[in-house]
Design an enzyme around this catalytic site. Structure first.
Site, PDB file in Angstrom:
ATOM      1  N   HIS A 268     -46.999   7.490  -5.730  1.00 57.88           N
ATOM      2  CA  HIS A 268     -47.453   6.324  -4.947  1.00 57.88           C
ATOM      3  C   HIS A 268     -48.549   5.630  -5.767  1.00 57.88           C
ATOM      4  CE1 HIS A 268     -48.300   3.813  -1.620  1.00 57.88           C
ATOM      5  NE2 HIS A 268     -48.827   4.665  -0.758  1.00 57.88           N
ATOM      6  N   HIS A 307     -38.348   1.840  -7.112  1.00 58.08           N
ATOM      7  CA  HIS A 307     -39.047   1.628  -5.849  1.00 58.08           C
ATOM      8  C   HIS A 307     -38.082   1.902  -4.712  1.00 58.08           C
ATOM      9  CE1 HIS A 307     -41.518  -0.254  -2.765  1.00 58.08           C
ATOM     10  NE2 HIS A 307     -42.509  -0.120  -3.621  1.00 58.08           N
ATOM     11  N   ASP A 363     -47.059  -1.027 -10.547  1.00 53.02           N
ATOM     12  CA  ASP A 363     -47.932  -0.158 -11.339  1.00 53.02           C
ATOM     13  C   ASP A 363     -47.624  -0.179 -12.825  1.00 53.02           C
ATOM     14  OD1 ASP A 363     -49.526   0.781  -9.262  1.00 53.02           O
ATOM     15  OD2 ASP A 363     -47.985   2.185  -8.627  1.00 53.02           O
TER      16      ASP A 363
HETATM   17  N1  CMC Z   1     -37.354   7.141 -13.721  1.00 51.40           N
HETATM   18  C1  CMC Z   1     -36.124   7.701 -13.855  1.00 51.40           C
HETATM   19  N2  CMC Z   1     -35.246   7.816 -12.857  1.00 51.40           N
HETATM   20  C2  CMC Z   1     -35.613   7.366 -11.658  1.00 51.40           C
HETATM   21  C3  CMC Z   1     -36.881   6.774 -11.434  1.00 51.40           C
HETATM   22  C4  CMC Z   1     -37.754   6.667 -12.522  1.00 51.40           C
HETATM   23  N3  CMC Z   1     -38.954   6.115 -12.384  1.00 51.40           N
HETATM   24  N4  CMC Z   1     -36.976   6.420 -10.141  1.00 51.40           N
HETATM   25  C5  CMC Z   1     -35.841   6.779  -9.560  1.00 51.40           C
HETATM   26  N5  CMC Z   1     -35.009   7.346 -10.491  1.00 51.40           N
HETATM   27  C6  CMC Z   1     -33.623   7.815 -10.272  1.00 51.40           C
HETATM   28  C7  CMC Z   1     -33.608   9.131  -9.523  1.00 51.40           C
HETATM   29  O1  CMC Z   1     -33.602  10.233 -10.388  1.00 51.40           O
HETATM   30  C8  CMC Z   1     -32.314   9.000  -8.743  1.00 51.40           C
HETATM   31  O2  CMC Z   1     -31.249   9.251  -9.628  1.00 51.40           O
HETATM   32  P1  CMC Z   1     -29.948  10.080  -9.109  1.00 51.40           P
HETATM   33  O3  CMC Z   1     -29.347   9.190  -8.065  1.00 51.40           O
HETATM   34  O4  CMC Z   1     -29.149  10.278 -10.311  1.00 51.40           O
HETATM   35  O5  CMC Z   1     -30.514  11.358  -8.534  1.00 51.40           O
HETATM   36  C9  CMC Z   1     -32.258   7.510  -8.403  1.00 51.40           C
HETATM   37  O6  CMC Z   1     -32.992   6.859  -9.442  1.00 51.40           O
HETATM   38  C10 CMC Z   1     -32.829   7.154  -7.050  1.00 51.40           C
HETATM   39  O7  CMC Z   1     -34.178   7.668  -7.031  1.00 51.40           O
HETATM   40  P2  CMC Z   1     -34.884   8.254  -5.750  1.00 51.40           P
HETATM   41  O8  CMC Z   1     -35.843   9.295  -6.175  1.00 51.40           O
HETATM   42  O9  CMC Z   1     -33.837   8.618  -4.735  1.00 51.40           O
HETATM   43  O10 CMC Z   1     -35.638   6.981  -5.238  1.00 51.40           O
HETATM   44  P3  CMC Z   1     -36.796   6.975  -4.178  1.00 51.40           P
HETATM   45  O11 CMC Z   1     -36.639   5.724  -3.412  1.00 51.40           O
HETATM   46  O12 CMC Z   1     -36.846   8.238  -3.419  1.00 51.40           O
HETATM   47  O13 CMC Z   1     -38.105   6.946  -5.069  1.00 51.40           O
HETATM   48  C11 CMC Z   1     -39.970   6.204  -6.288  1.00 51.40           C
HETATM   49  C12 CMC Z   1     -38.886   5.831  -5.271  1.00 51.40           C
HETATM   50  C13 CMC Z   1     -40.940   5.031  -6.441  1.00 51.40           C
HETATM   51  C14 CMC Z   1     -40.757   7.403  -5.761  1.00 51.40           C
HETATM   52  C15 CMC Z   1     -39.290   6.538  -7.631  1.00 51.40           C
HETATM   53  O14 CMC Z   1     -38.585   5.426  -8.114  1.00 51.40           O
HETATM   54  C16 CMC Z   1     -40.292   7.038  -8.672  1.00 51.40           C
HETATM   55  O15 CMC Z   1     -40.589   8.237  -8.703  1.00 51.40           O
HETATM   56  N6  CMC Z   1     -40.825   6.121  -9.541  1.00 51.40           N
HETATM   57  C17 CMC Z   1     -41.840   6.515 -10.484  1.00 51.40           C
HETATM   58  C18 CMC Z   1     -43.196   6.567  -9.801  1.00 51.40           C
HETATM   59  C19 CMC Z   1     -43.731   5.184  -9.510  1.00 51.40           C
HETATM   60  O16 CMC Z   1     -43.705   4.309 -10.361  1.00 51.40           O
HETATM   61  N7  CMC Z   1     -44.261   5.004  -8.292  1.00 51.40           N
HETATM   62  C20 CMC Z   1     -44.902   3.751  -7.887  1.00 51.40           C
HETATM   63  C21 CMC Z   1     -44.177   3.076  -6.785  1.00 51.40           C
HETATM   64  S1  CMC Z   1     -44.733   1.391  -6.541  1.00 51.40           S
HETATM   65  C22 CMC Z   1     -46.334   1.498  -5.984  1.00 51.40           C
HETATM   66  C23 CMC Z   1     -46.457   2.083  -4.633  1.00 51.40           C
HETATM   67  O17 CMC Z   1     -45.963   1.522  -3.658  1.00 51.40           O
HETATM   68  O18 CMC Z   1     -47.088   3.126  -4.547  1.00 51.40           O
END
Ligand code: CMC
Length: 429
Positions: A268, A307, A363
């Site tokens: 986050h 996201h 971010d």
């Molecule tokens: N790098 C590589 N792969 C990713 C990433 C990433 N940053 N984000 C998602 N994926 C992949 C994930 O492995 C999954 O692949 P598969 O379907 O093969 O398993 C797919 O994309 C969907 O990901 P998810 O984890 O189901 O997506 P989510 O909606 O649960 O997670 C997130 C959202 C923001 C937690 C995630 O994208 C992430 O961990 N990003 C990196 C951390 C980050 O930048 N966070 C800041 C968010 S914006 C500021 C805020 O609001 O806090």
């Protein structure tokens, strides 16, 4: 049969049910009537991480994740970033309209009137180790504020809520700056209410022996815009924490400490800190392709990408990218920008990221600006918290005034052991 309804056939019993559809949503509680036997609990929905559950009705922030749209109270984020300032936007987020001149002046006065913190809070902060993470200090100190303002417990009293709103928005920068000064061993700088909200924060951070701190106007404006961009983001992890904890009717300082703790995590608000650590780890532009391959192979994530809601370019990231150019003209270019740009270029062309609709989020570039301005990495989530305090309060207030809301208390599917008898220790295997 009404058009705005859903007909559900329960194949276990052959019975049919009519469930109203409002705002493209069905009420989970309407499923409770679906039972096999009369004494069944009734049907529930299973939604870990609340991927497809609207937990509230809100009028604060609108996001269209597919189109990359973000609006506060209907106003596009791009217009607010260009034409508003953080305190005006805060008023808008909290009260639903742009303030008239007199309302704005009174609002700014009231925030400035509450920038000082009790001297015992200062002593409380002194108790932290010299290398304490400032976000840990902020979370602990905000929680401690609840012991100073016992009137805050009166959460059903609008006058009390208003007072805590002034206090929280006024004191957050002071606590944040004191946490920073503590970490670098410099004396605390008291608020200067002749400065703007953002300039005063910069003064509390960086003032040395001069009589009055003079902020660079480009940097002050950039920080103010970053605050606008981070002020609210509807039902994110920390807003959800604020609503959930606040739904027990605890005071807002305790609830904000919980929300800030949620923000601290690297998935986050801790992500901008993690982005900079990632760029350091990559080291140079040439190593970007190998790093992207390692992410695709499942060895970590590309921080600052992806996201839950945006499946397009995060509109905040677009504004920040432009802002970065203005800041770098003053501070000099952050050498890590080249690595970031190369990462973005390669990722946006790569099938792995394209297929999963992973774009840079807020971010990805914000940390580069913060670092160029002189903030240590540990301060990044603290800066996010100052701005997001406004969103947390708005979400909390909306929750409290919503007659449909109750204490947040989800259900579970219990798949553990059935009943069994206690065995004395000497008889256990
Ligand atoms: N790098 C590589 N792969 C990713 C990433 C990433 N940053 N984000 C998602 N994926 C992949 C994930 O492995 C999954 O692949 P598969 O379907 O093969 O398993 C797919 O994309 C969907 O990901 P998810 O984890 O189901 O997506 P989510 O909606 O649960 O997670 C997130 C959202 C923001 C937690 C995630 O994208 C992430 O961990 N990003 C990196 C951390 C980050 O930048 N966070 C800041 C968010 S914006 C500021 C805020 O609001 O806090």
């Amino acid at each position: 049969m009404p058009a705005d309804s859903l007909t559900i056939t329960d194949n276990r019993t052959g019975k049919q049910y009519e469930v109203p559809v409002t705002h493209n949503t069905i009420k989970s509680m309407d499923l409770r009537q679906i039972k096999v036997k009369d004494d069944d609990f009734g049907l529930m929905t299973y939604d870990p991480a609340l991927l497809n559950t609207a937990s509230c009705i809100s009028k604060i922030t609108y996001i269209d994740g597919d189109k990359g749209i973000l609006r506060y109270r209907g106003y596009p984020i791009e217009q607010l970033a260009e034409r508003s300032n953080f305190l005006e936007t805060s008023y808008l987020i909290l009260y639903g309209k742009l303030p008239a001149k007199a309302e704005y002046d009174e609002w700014v006065h009231n925030i400035k009137f509450h920038t000082l913190i009790h001297e015992n809070i200062k002593k409380f902060m002194d108790g932290f180790l010299y290398d304490a993470h400032p976000m840990g200090m902020l979370i602990g100190t905000v929680a401690a504020l609840s012991t100073f303002y016992v009137d805050a417990k009166d959460v059903n009293n609008p006058t009390s809520r208003q007072k805590q709103t002034y206090r929280l928005i006024g004191k957050m920068p002071t606590i944040a700056a004191f946490a920073y000064r503590h970490s670098v061993g410099r004396p605390y700088v008291y608020p200067d209410n002749n400065l703007t909200y953002t300039e005063n924060f910069m003064s509390m951070l960086w003032k040395m022996t001069e009589v009055q701190y003079k902020a660079n106007p480009v940097l002050a404006k950039a920080l103010d815009v970053l605050f606008i961009l981070h002020a609210d983001h509807e039902q994110n992890c920390s807003a959800n924490a604020m609503r959930s904890v606040g739904s027990s009717h605890v005071d807002p300082y305790s609830a904000i400490a919980a929300a800030a703790a949620a923000l601290y995590g690297p998935l986050h608000g801790g992500a901008n800190e993690a982005v900079l650590r990632m760029l350091d780890e990559i080291g140079s532009k040439e190593k970007v392709p190998a790093f992207v391959e390692s992410v695709k192979a499942g060895k970590g994530r590309l921080m600052g990408f992806g996201h839950r809601v945006y499946k397009n370019y995060d509109p905040r990231a677009k504004v920040i990218k432009t802002l970065a150019d203005e800041v770098f003209e003053v501070t000099g270019r952050n050498p890590k920008l080249d690595i970031a740009l190369e990462l973005e270029r390669i990722a946006l062309e790569d099938d792995y990221f394209v297929k999963r609709k992973l774009y840079p989020n807020v971010d990805f570039y914000s940390g580069l600006i913060y670092q160029a301005m002189g903030f240590p990495l540990e301060m990044f989530p603290v800066l996010f918290s100052i701005a997001r305090t406004v969103g947390w309060i708005a979400q909390w207030e909306e929750m409290l005034l919503d007659a449909e809301q109750k204490i947040a208390r989800p259900r579970q599917i219990y798949l553990g052991e059935d009943t069994r008898d206690y065995v004395v220790m000497s008889k256990r295997k």
